[in-house]
Design a protein around this motif. Structure first.
Motif, PDB file in Angstrom:
ATOM      1  N   ALA A 258      37.686  54.279   4.960  1.00  0.00           N
ATOM      2  CA  ALA A 258      38.827  54.698   4.153  1.00  0.00           C
ATOM      3  C   ALA A 258      38.838  53.801   2.927  1.00  0.00           C
ATOM      4  N   GLY A 259      38.249  54.301   1.840  1.00  0.00           N
ATOM      5  CA  GLY A 259      38.047  53.501   0.645  1.00  0.00           C
ATOM      6  C   GLY A 259      36.704  52.824   0.663  1.00  0.00           C
ATOM      7  N   CYS A 260      36.533  51.851  -0.213  1.00  0.00           N
ATOM      8  CA  CYS A 260      35.282  51.097  -0.272  1.00  0.00           C
ATOM      9  C   CYS A 260      35.561  49.754  -0.921  1.00  0.00           C
ATOM     10  N   ALA A 261      34.969  48.710  -0.353  1.00  0.00           N
ATOM     11  CA  ALA A 261      35.209  47.357  -0.855  1.00  0.00           C
ATOM     12  C   ALA A 261      34.142  46.891  -1.844  1.00  0.00           C
ATOM     13  N   VAL A 262      33.106  47.699  -2.081  1.00  0.00           N
ATOM     14  CA  VAL A 262      32.004  47.253  -2.941  1.00  0.00           C
ATOM     15  C   VAL A 262      32.420  47.215  -4.405  1.00  0.00           C
ATOM     16  N   GLY A 263      33.144  48.242  -4.851  1.00  0.00           N
ATOM     17  CA  GLY A 263      33.684  48.213  -6.209  1.00  0.00           C
ATOM     18  C   GLY A 263      32.687  48.475  -7.304  1.00  0.00           C
ATOM     19  N   CYS A 264      31.767  49.425  -7.120  1.00  0.00           N
ATOM     20  CA  CYS A 264      30.837  49.793  -8.187  1.00  0.00           C
ATOM     21  C   CYS A 264      31.613  50.363  -9.372  1.00  0.00           C
ATOM     22  N   ARG A 265      31.180  50.011 -10.589  1.00  0.00           N
ATOM     23  CA  ARG A 265      31.930  50.362 -11.780  1.00  0.00           C
ATOM     24  C   ARG A 265      32.078  51.867 -11.991  1.00  0.00           C
ATOM     25  N   PHE A 266      31.116  52.644 -11.533  1.00  0.00           N
ATOM     26  CA  PHE A 266      31.051  54.066 -11.851  1.00  0.00           C
ATOM     27  C   PHE A 266      31.589  54.956 -10.735  1.00  0.00           C
ATOM     28  N   CYS A 267      32.163  54.358  -9.671  1.00  0.00           N
ATOM     29  CA  CYS A 267      32.556  55.128  -8.486  1.00  0.00           C
ATOM     30  C   CYS A 267      34.072  55.119  -8.323  1.00  0.00           C
ATOM     31  N   SER A 268      34.692  56.295  -8.303  1.00  0.00           N
ATOM     32  CA  SER A 268      36.143  56.370  -8.203  1.00  0.00           C
ATOM     33  C   SER A 268      36.641  55.932  -6.832  1.00  0.00           C
ATOM     34  N   THR A 269      35.800  56.066  -5.794  1.00  0.00           N
ATOM     35  CA  THR A 269      36.215  55.609  -4.469  1.00  0.00           C
ATOM     36  C   THR A 269      36.528  54.114  -4.481  1.00  0.00           C
ATOM     37  N   GLY A 270      35.633  53.324  -5.085  1.00  0.00           N
ATOM     38  CA  GLY A 270      35.834  51.882  -5.136  1.00  0.00           C
ATOM     39  C   GLY A 270      37.078  51.488  -5.913  1.00  0.00           C
ATOM     40  N   HIS A 271      37.431  52.279  -6.928  1.00  0.00           N
ATOM     41  CA  HIS A 271      38.626  51.975  -7.712  1.00  0.00           C
ATOM     42  C   HIS A 271      39.905  52.286  -6.941  1.00  0.00           C
ATOM     43  N   GLN A 272      39.789  53.044  -5.844  1.00  0.00           N
ATOM     44  CA  GLN A 272      40.946  53.298  -4.986  1.00  0.00           C
ATOM     45  C   GLN A 272      41.225  52.110  -4.067  1.00  0.00           C
ATOM     46  N   GLY A 273      40.226  51.240  -3.898  1.00  0.00           N
ATOM     47  CA  GLY A 273      40.386  50.102  -3.005  1.00  0.00           C
ATOM     48  C   GLY A 273      39.868  50.391  -1.615  1.00  0.00           C
ATOM     49  N   PHE A 274      40.239  49.525  -0.674  1.00  0.00           N
ATOM     50  CA  PHE A 274      39.732  49.624   0.703  1.00  0.00           C
ATOM     51  C   PHE A 274      40.866  49.400   1.692  1.00  0.00           C
ATOM     52  N   SER A 275      40.878  50.231   2.740  1.00  0.00           N
ATOM     53  CA  SER A 275      41.874  50.060   3.789  1.00  0.00           C
ATOM     54  C   SER A 275      41.238  49.619   5.097  1.00  0.00           C
ATOM     55  N   ARG A 276      40.271  50.428   5.618  1.00  0.00           N
ATOM     56  CA  ARG A 276      39.655  50.064   6.892  1.00  0.00           C
ATOM     57  C   ARG A 276      38.373  50.840   7.122  1.00  0.00           C
ATOM     58  N   ASN A 277      37.607  50.375   8.110  1.00  0.00           N
ATOM     59  CA  ASN A 277      36.440  51.113   8.589  1.00  0.00           C
ATOM     60  C   ASN A 277      36.901  52.295   9.430  1.00  0.00           C
ATOM     61  N   LEU A 278      36.113  53.364   9.402  1.00  0.00           N
ATOM     62  CA  LEU A 278      36.346  54.465  10.322  1.00  0.00           C
ATOM     63  C   LEU A 278      35.726  54.148  11.673  1.00  0.00           C
TER      64      LEU A 278
ATOM     65  N   ASP B 215      45.298  50.657  -0.219  1.00  0.00           N
ATOM     66  CA  ASP B 215      44.436  49.516  -0.534  1.00  0.00           C
ATOM     67  C   ASP B 215      44.991  48.202   0.009  1.00  0.00           C
ATOM     68  N   ARG B 216      44.122  47.412   0.635  1.00  0.00           N
ATOM     69  CA  ARG B 216      44.496  46.084   1.134  1.00  0.00           C
ATOM     70  C   ARG B 216      43.782  44.972   0.369  1.00  0.00           C
ATOM     71  N   THR B 217      43.097  45.338  -0.710  1.00  0.00           N
ATOM     72  CA  THR B 217      42.230  44.366  -1.382  1.00  0.00           C
ATOM     73  C   THR B 217      42.623  44.066  -2.821  1.00  0.00           C
ATOM     74  N   GLY B 218      43.624  44.745  -3.346  1.00  0.00           N
ATOM     75  CA  GLY B 218      43.969  44.558  -4.756  1.00  0.00           C
ATOM     76  C   GLY B 218      42.882  45.037  -5.687  1.00  0.00           C
ATOM     77  N   ALA B 219      42.180  46.106  -5.286  1.00  0.00           N
ATOM     78  CA  ALA B 219      41.005  46.554  -6.036  1.00  0.00           C
ATOM     79  C   ALA B 219      41.300  46.962  -7.474  1.00  0.00           C
ATOM     80  N   PRO B 220      42.328  47.773  -7.750  1.00  0.00           N
ATOM     81  CA  PRO B 220      42.522  48.205  -9.145  1.00  0.00           C
ATOM     82  C   PRO B 220      42.648  47.028 -10.120  1.00  0.00           C
TER      83      PRO B 220
END
Length: 384
Positions: A109-129, A360-365
């Motif tokens: 649910a989300g992604c913690a990697v934070g690649c510049r070009f990926c909208s998923t990473g800009h949503q942040g990360f909540s947990r593993n499925l 998001d639990r990581t403060g990604a934005p």
């Protein structure tokens, strides 16, 4: 809470049945009912002993993911949004093609990697499925499509699975491997190892683990030919670097079902799409660049991906003529190169667009915005 049988590969289900006092062949029967026939009601599993069906009803369930929405693109691509609880939702995409049906599956649910070009990473990360939530996407899609397409028993709707949805699969390794085994198992979905692909942003240690535990086709999000540019685009690169990543790819091919690695390369206007960078890429994978001399040639193909813009990225899609020129440099060097056809972009189902709903639990934005200010990407692209 009752055990979700989608969480188990066959070995895990055999152990679960053993705990109920049942022999292994019962686990195999149950596994077939769940994955090959799409059954979720134990009462319908007619060749299981009534006593076992009664036990299962008391302690287990086949818990599907709640469906929030379904959207169908003009090109036939279908996107499903699934509720995974606590305000999180993940997306799964089915791409029909003339010779295969491909399912793009999420692992987090989300992604913690934070690649510049990926909208998923800009949503942040909540947990593993969980394994059941990963497999549940395939379970739902396969059997829903079989019904909607009117397929005969034994006909398969999905014969190609790519772990390219939301999340970095290798950061959820413990849940990923049992899910892959269920996809591959002849009593499950019976997919070929060549037709199951794990896409990673470059976790070197975990690539080595996957090679030993469950080698399937491997795709690596490369996106740059040098560490300076890749550090800016794919933050994970700062841990190991391109040389170590290429080395891991070569090792992986010792046991992989394919004799090449697919390198994915998102084409970003004025950032990573120049002819000079294309030539640098050729040197890199042919073992001629300083960063790859220890590794040597990397058997590979390239998949050039049109960028799907979103406001927070600050990036633009490369013009088609520049993509074609970039591809020509690679092809002239004898490297198999394809340009991915954008599918499902009218329903935000194309590559890099999957965002779902993430608490998001990581403060990604804020973190990614600061990185964008501190590391101007054009400067990184010019560095060698």
């Amino acid at each position: 809470m009752a055990a979700n049988l989608l969480d188990f590969d066959l070995e895990g289900l055999a152990a679960f049945c053993d705990g109920l006092g049942e022999k292994r062949f019962r686990a195999t029967q149950l596994y077939r009912w769940i994955h090959q026939k799409g059954a979720g009601d134990f009462a319908a599993m007619s060749d299981l002993a009534k006593s076992l069906r009664t036990k299962l009803a008391e302690v287990a369930e086949v818990r599907a993911l709640p469906l929030i929405s379904e959207h169908v693109s003009t090109d036939g691509t279908t996107k499903w949004l699934f509720d995974v609880g606590h305000g999180n939702a993940v997306e799964t995409v089915f791409i029909p093609e003339a010779d295969r049906g491909t399912l793009c599956v999420s692992s987090q649910a989300g992604c913690a990697v934070g690649c510049r070009f990926c909208s998923t990473g800009h949503q942040g990360f909540s947990r593993n499925l969980t394994t059941g939530e990963i497999v549940g996407q395939l379970w739902f899609a396969e059997h829903r499509l079989r019904r909607s397409l009117g397929l005969a028993e034994g006909e398969r709707a999905i014969d190609n699975v790519v772990m390219m949805g939301m999340g970095e699969p290798l950061q959820n390794y413990a849940a990923l491997v049992p899910a892959l085994r269920t996809m591959l198992d002849d009593h499950g979905y019976g997919l070929s190892r060549r037709r199951v692909t794990v896409s990673t942003s470059g976790m070197v240690t975990m690539i080595d683990r996957l090679r030993e535990d469950c080698p399937v086709a491997l795709a690596v999000s490369l996106h740059a030919p040098n560490d300076a540019l890749r550090d800016a685009l794919v933050p994970l690169n700062r841990k190991d670097g391109i040389e170590a990543l290429l080395d891991a790819c070569v090792r992986y091919l010792d046991k992989a079902p394919r004799d090449f690695v697919t390198f994915e390369y998102c084409m970003l206007d004025g950032v990573n799409d120049t002819p000079e960078l294309a030539h640098e890429l050729v040197q890199l994978v042919s073992g001629q660049a300083p960063a790859s001399r220890r590794v040597g040639r990397v058997p590979c193909k390239f998949n050039l991906i049109p960028f799907n813009p979103f406001p927070a990225s600050g990036l633009k899609r490369s013009p088609r003529e520049r993509v074609l020129a970039f591809a020509q440099v690679l092809q002239d060097a004898g490297i198999v190169t394809t340009i991915r056809k954008t599918r499902g972009d009218d329903i935000d189902a194309a590559c890099g667009q999957l965002a779902g709903e993430v608490q998001d639990r990581t403060g990604a934005p804020a973190r990614l915005a600061r990185r964008r200010e501190l590391i101007p990407i054009a400067v990184a692209g010019a560095a060698r």
